[in-house]
Design an enzyme around this catalytic site. Structure first.
Site, PDB file in Angstrom:
ATOM      1  N   HIS A  80       0.851  -1.189   0.000  1.00 39.40           N
ATOM      2  CA  HIS A  80       0.000   0.000   0.000  1.00 39.40           C
ATOM      3  C   HIS A  80       0.881   1.231   0.000  1.00 39.40           C
ATOM      4  O   HIS A  80       1.897   1.279   0.693  1.00 39.40           O
ATOM      5  CB  HIS A  80      -0.896   0.042   1.238  1.00 39.40           C
ATOM      6  CG  HIS A  80      -1.690   1.316   1.338  1.00 39.40           C
ATOM      7  ND1 HIS A  80      -2.822   1.531   0.588  1.00 39.40           N
ATOM      8  CD2 HIS A  80      -1.484   2.451   2.065  1.00 39.40           C
ATOM      9  CE1 HIS A  80      -3.295   2.733   0.860  1.00 39.40           C
ATOM     10  NE2 HIS A  80      -2.504   3.313   1.743  1.00 39.40           N
ATOM     11  N   ASP A 159     -16.178   2.033   5.525  1.00 37.88           N
ATOM     12  CA  ASP A 159     -15.101   2.984   5.238  1.00 37.88           C
ATOM     13  C   ASP A 159     -15.447   3.864   4.041  1.00 37.88           C
ATOM     14  O   ASP A 159     -15.201   5.077   4.057  1.00 37.88           O
ATOM     15  CB  ASP A 159     -13.791   2.246   4.966  1.00 37.88           C
ATOM     16  CG  ASP A 159     -12.707   3.201   4.508  1.00 37.88           C
ATOM     17  OD1 ASP A 159     -12.325   4.082   5.300  1.00 37.88           O
ATOM     18  OD2 ASP A 159     -12.260   3.096   3.349  1.00 37.88           O
ATOM     19  N   ARG A 166     -15.776  12.259   5.649  1.00 41.27           N
ATOM     20  CA  ARG A 166     -14.532  12.883   6.123  1.00 41.27           C
ATOM     21  C   ARG A 166     -14.013  13.894   5.112  1.00 41.27           C
ATOM     22  O   ARG A 166     -13.511  14.963   5.479  1.00 41.27           O
ATOM     23  CB  ARG A 166     -13.459  11.816   6.365  1.00 41.27           C
ATOM     24  CG  ARG A 166     -13.670  10.953   7.586  1.00 41.27           C
ATOM     25  CD  ARG A 166     -12.711   9.780   7.592  1.00 41.27           C
ATOM     26  NE  ARG A 166     -11.325  10.214   7.547  1.00 41.27           N
ATOM     27  CZ  ARG A 166     -10.327   9.450   7.090  1.00 41.27           C
ATOM     28  NH1 ARG A 166     -10.564   8.241   6.616  1.00 41.27           N
ATOM     29  NH2 ARG A 166      -9.091   9.913   7.088  1.00 41.27           N
ATOM     30  N   SER A 181      -9.036   3.299   8.003  1.00 46.28           N
ATOM     31  CA  SER A 181      -9.387   3.318   6.589  1.00 46.28           C
ATOM     32  C   SER A 181      -8.440   2.447   5.774  1.00 46.28           C
ATOM     33  O   SER A 181      -8.860   1.602   4.984  1.00 46.28           O
ATOM     34  CB  SER A 181      -9.381   4.752   6.069  1.00 46.28           C
ATOM     35  OG  SER A 181      -9.710   4.798   4.693  1.00 46.28           O
ATOM     36  N   LYS A 185      -9.218  -2.064   4.648  1.00 49.40           N
ATOM     37  CA  LYS A 185      -9.229  -2.540   3.252  1.00 49.40           C
ATOM     38  C   LYS A 185      -8.148  -3.589   3.027  1.00 49.40           C
ATOM     39  O   LYS A 185      -8.378  -4.599   2.356  1.00 49.40           O
ATOM     40  CB  LYS A 185      -9.036  -1.354   2.300  1.00 49.40           C
ATOM     41  CG  LYS A 185     -10.230  -0.401   2.264  1.00 49.40           C
ATOM     42  CD  LYS A 185     -10.119   0.615   1.151  1.00 49.40           C
ATOM     43  CE  LYS A 185      -9.142   1.712   1.440  1.00 49.40           C
ATOM     44  NZ  LYS A 185      -9.656   2.714   2.396  1.00 49.40           N
TER      45      LYS A 185
END
Length: 431
Positions: A80, A159, A166, A181, A185
């Site tokens: 990520h 999320d 947000r 968040s 995932k």
């Protein structure tokens, strides 16, 4: 049901929430029993009062439990990135690790604001599809070692709904909310190991290394609480990554890199991440062995072949790996010319990203239509010496007048001064 007002007041006052209280707010919001205005107040209370590690774990768990979860074998690994300008690393990293024997289930996102999205870049390839069902996703991973797809509506819906809120309530920059968040995932998609490319610098969300380290600590702690092995690689985001910025242009760069063309900063960052992924997957004993594996699959063409197979399996035109002219191209080229001599003191990557939105290379709103052929090539990095009238790069566009204006903004984003400055260190730390 717990009273939302009492929960909001408790958190606003600095109290520690129970799992039941967090679940009541999250599940209630997903079920539309908690209205937007109460969830907004709850998010703002978290923004100011924070959450400890246990609360963050409970919030992440609520996100995960709100939808379907996938499960893969123990040696699967994902990566990520917290996002950056010119960040096309996933598109070369996944086929390299796959060519070394790795299995990478990867869900990615779209670009918004100054940073690009991996899915947008891949969709610059003619006919390429990122919308896959679970069966196709698993089949493609089994065939070529990896798949990069869009997150289904059934995965972590909490999320998705809360993030949208947000974004319009000024509560994006919160460590517990960011952690929940990201990790919800990455845990829900089923990879057992995770390497996080945590960007630090002027072009990144995290501007300083101490702040990045605190976020990294939280990400790692939550991942490990769910049985996931997590490694954090802190990388510098003061320069755009590689040379090209723009969807089709970045695919071109990825292909050229896997063909063996030198893109030094892309290689340093990619190799550092690949090495950690191979070690977490037990495919390499140490960094030296992993590094040799990375260099080998680039040199022998197996990583490029793996990329081509992936493109083919997801419906795209795999001929682009042999002929990048098949990618979308903008017909007008406008030079980016230095207006003075000196040394590059800094590059405002964020300003460059926003300038390229005007060409259609990025989005202001998620509904904006992209022009996959537009973008820029930046030829300089921080520390480089330049001379007046030197060509610093190229803007690729459809309209010359607009291209000239974007080129001017890019020149303004490249700070040239008299003082010599050192080259940037790309890998800041690994934890």
């Amino acid at each position: 049901m717990e009273n939302p007002v009492e929960i909001i007041i408790k958190k606003r006052s600095g109290g520690k929430l129970t799992e039941a209280e967090i679940k009541a707010m999250v599940n209630g919001y997903v079920a539309e029993k908690v209205p937007d205005y109460q969830m907004s107040a709850f998010l703002m209370a978290i923004f100011f009062a924070g959450m400890d590690d246990e609360e963050t774990y409970f919030l992440t768990k609520c996100y995960i439990d709100s939808g379907v979860n996938l499960s893969f074998d123990a040696n699967t690994v994902d990566k990520h990135s917290t996002g950056g300008v010119g960040d096309k690393v996933s598109i070369v990293l996944a086929p390299i690790v796959a060519a070394c024997g790795g299995k990478i289930p990867m869900f990615s996102g779209r670009g918004l604001g100054h940073t690009g999205g991996t899915l947008d870049k891949l969709e610059a390839i003619p006919n390429f599809s990122t919308d896959l069902d679970e069966e196709s996703f698993r089949r493609i991973i089994g065939d070529c070692g990896f798949s990069i797809a869009s997150q289904s509506k059934q995965m972590v819906p909490a999320d998705k709904k809360i993030y949208a809120l947000r974004d319009v309530t000024g509560t994006v920059e919160s460590f517990p909310l960011i952690t929940a968040s990201i990790m919800s995932k990455k845990i829900a998609e089923g990879a057992k190991n995770l390497v996080i490319d945590l960007k630090v610098g002027t072009g990144a969300f995290m501007k300083t290394l101490p702040d990045a380290k605190e976020l990294g600590r939280r990400l790692k702690k939550v991942g490990e609480a769910f049985g996931q092995k997590v490694r954090i690689v802190y990388t510098c985001m003061n320069n755009p990554i590689g040379a090209y910025i723009g969807n089709g242009l970045e695919i071109k760069e990825c292909i050229e890199y896997l063909q063996g063309k030198s893109y030094p900063d892309l290689h340093v960052i990619n190799k550092a991440l690949a090495v950690q992924m191979l070690m977490l997957s037990d495919l390499a004993r140490d960094e030296a062995e992993a590094g040799k594996m990375v260099e080998r699959v680039i040199a022998d063409g197996s990583a490029l072949k793996c990329l081509g197979r992936f493109i083919e399996l997801q419906g795209g035109d795999a001929r682009v790996t042999e002929n990048t002219d098949l990618l979308p191209q903008a017909e007008v080229e406008v030079p980016i010319v230095a207006d003075r001599s000196g040394y590059v003191q800094g590059i405002n990557s964020q300003a460059i990203g926003y300038a390229l939105i005007e060409l259609g290379a990025g989005r202001r709103e998620l509904t904006d239509k992209l022009d996959y052929g537009t973008g820029a090539k930046i030829l300089v990095k921080i520390g480089d010496e330049v001379s007046e009238k030197q060509n610093l790069g190229v803007v690729y566009c459809r309209d010359e007048q607009l291209g000239v204006e974007v080129a001017r903004k890019i020149v303004e984003a490249i700070d040239v001064g008299d003082k010599s400055v050192p080259k940037e260190k790309l890998i800041l730390d690994i934890e």
